[in-house]
Design an enzyme around this catalytic site. Structure first.
Site, PDB file in Angstrom:
ATOM      1  N   HIS A 130       0.819  -1.202   0.000  1.00 51.49           N
ATOM      2  CA  HIS A 130       0.000   0.000   0.000  1.00 51.49           C
ATOM      3  C   HIS A 130       0.856   1.256   0.000  1.00 51.49           C
ATOM      4  O   HIS A 130       1.968   1.264   0.522  1.00 51.49           O
ATOM      5  CB  HIS A 130      -0.902   0.017   1.239  1.00 51.49           C
ATOM      6  CG  HIS A 130      -1.786  -1.173   1.340  1.00 51.49           C
ATOM      7  ND1 HIS A 130      -2.186  -1.696   2.554  1.00 51.49           N
ATOM      8  CD2 HIS A 130      -2.353  -1.967   0.397  1.00 51.49           C
ATOM      9  CE1 HIS A 130      -2.968  -2.750   2.346  1.00 51.49           C
ATOM     10  NE2 HIS A 130      -3.081  -2.925   1.044  1.00 51.49           N
ATOM     11  N   LYS A 183       6.256   6.350   7.562  1.00 48.52           N
ATOM     12  CA  LYS A 183       5.711   5.410   8.548  1.00 48.52           C
ATOM     13  C   LYS A 183       6.801   4.924   9.486  1.00 48.52           C
ATOM     14  O   LYS A 183       7.888   4.551   9.048  1.00 48.52           O
ATOM     15  CB  LYS A 183       5.092   4.182   7.862  1.00 48.52           C
ATOM     16  CG  LYS A 183       3.853   4.483   7.071  1.00 48.52           C
ATOM     17  CD  LYS A 183       3.262   3.225   6.465  1.00 48.52           C
ATOM     18  CE  LYS A 183       2.012   3.558   5.676  1.00 48.52           C
ATOM     19  NZ  LYS A 183       1.433   2.378   5.047  1.00 48.52           N
ATOM     20  N   TYR A 219       1.774   1.634  13.725  1.00 44.87           N
ATOM     21  CA  TYR A 219       2.632   2.516  12.952  1.00 44.87           C
ATOM     22  C   TYR A 219       2.125   3.937  13.031  1.00 44.87           C
ATOM     23  O   TYR A 219       0.939   4.207  13.014  1.00 44.87           O
ATOM     24  CB  TYR A 219       2.815   2.041  11.509  1.00 44.87           C
ATOM     25  CG  TYR A 219       1.571   1.775  10.716  1.00 44.87           C
ATOM     26  CD1 TYR A 219       1.083   2.718   9.825  1.00 44.87           C
ATOM     27  CD2 TYR A 219       0.897   0.566  10.841  1.00 44.87           C
ATOM     28  CE1 TYR A 219      -0.044   2.465   9.076  1.00 44.87           C
ATOM     29  CE2 TYR A 219      -0.236   0.304  10.093  1.00 44.87           C
ATOM     30  CZ  TYR A 219      -0.701   1.257   9.218  1.00 44.87           C
ATOM     31  OH  TYR A 219      -1.839   1.014   8.487  1.00 44.87           O
ATOM     32  N   ASP A 250      -6.440  -6.597  -1.929  1.00 45.82           N
ATOM     33  CA  ASP A 250      -5.014  -6.885  -2.117  1.00 45.82           C
ATOM     34  C   ASP A 250      -4.811  -7.996  -3.143  1.00 45.82           C
ATOM     35  O   ASP A 250      -3.888  -7.947  -3.952  1.00 45.82           O
ATOM     36  CB  ASP A 250      -4.342  -7.261  -0.795  1.00 45.82           C
ATOM     37  CG  ASP A 250      -4.102  -6.052   0.098  1.00 45.82           C
ATOM     38  OD1 ASP A 250      -4.242  -4.904  -0.375  1.00 45.82           O
ATOM     39  OD2 ASP A 250      -3.766  -6.251   1.280  1.00 45.82           O
TER      40      ASP A 250
END
Length: 177
Positions: free
Chosen positions: A61, A70, A130, A166
């Protein structure tokens, strides 16, 4: 905090100090001054928490117009974490790096804006947190196939559980021709 350069430029592997004894351990999971010393200047504005079972593969992603940096950590369990450089004009564009993050090693992975991210759960369950440098925008999200032949990511397991989104993601070479 110990800081290790990742194989991909501008990414870092961080190992906060852990104080352990017979009661358990204590570890700071976020200290802005330490991140600034490591060269991480982006403000971290959002926390995300993901819980997944063994075999779940999430990713790859990224955000298209408002890319997120991140800081990835694992509170419980173990994951194989993967970053792919998708920065236009980067010398390492299309290169990837994978590493194990776990509750035991306490490592964190910093991905600056411009990297796609995904992970595979290796333990029975994993809690992944995250911090991001930009707010998530659903209409700005992009993805590509985790098993893209153009990247040849060496996932430790190929029999995985993916979301329909996905599983239907296009190949890397289609998204980034």
């Amino acid at each position: 905090m110990r800081i290790f350069p990742a194989r991909l430029p501008d990414c870092l592997i961080l190992q906060p100090q852990r104080y352990q004894d017979n009661r358990g351990f204590f570890q700071e999971t976020f200290r802005a001054a330490d991140y600034a010393k490591a060269g991480i200047s982006e403000p971290l504005v959002q926390d995300n928490w993901s819980r997944s079972v063994k075999g779940v593969l999430r990713g790859m992603h990224f955000q298209r117009l408002a890319p997120q940096g991140k800081m990835v950590s694992v509170l419980r369990g173990e994951i194989y974490d993967v970053a792919v450089d998708i920065r236009p004009g980067s010398a390492s564009f299309g290169q990837w790096q994978g590493l194990v993050l776990s509750e035991h090693n306490g490592h964190q992975l910093w991905l600056p804006p411009g990297f796609a991210h995904g992970f595979l759960v290796l333990s029975d369950v994993a809690d992944v947190i995250y911090k991001t440098s930009a707010y998530y925008q659903a209409d700005d999200e992009g993805s590509f196939c985790c098993f893209s032949a153009a990247l040849n990511i060496d996932w430790p397991v190929t029999d995985v559980i993916r979301s329909a989104k996905d599983a239907g993601a296009p190949d890397f070479s289609t998204v980034f021709p």
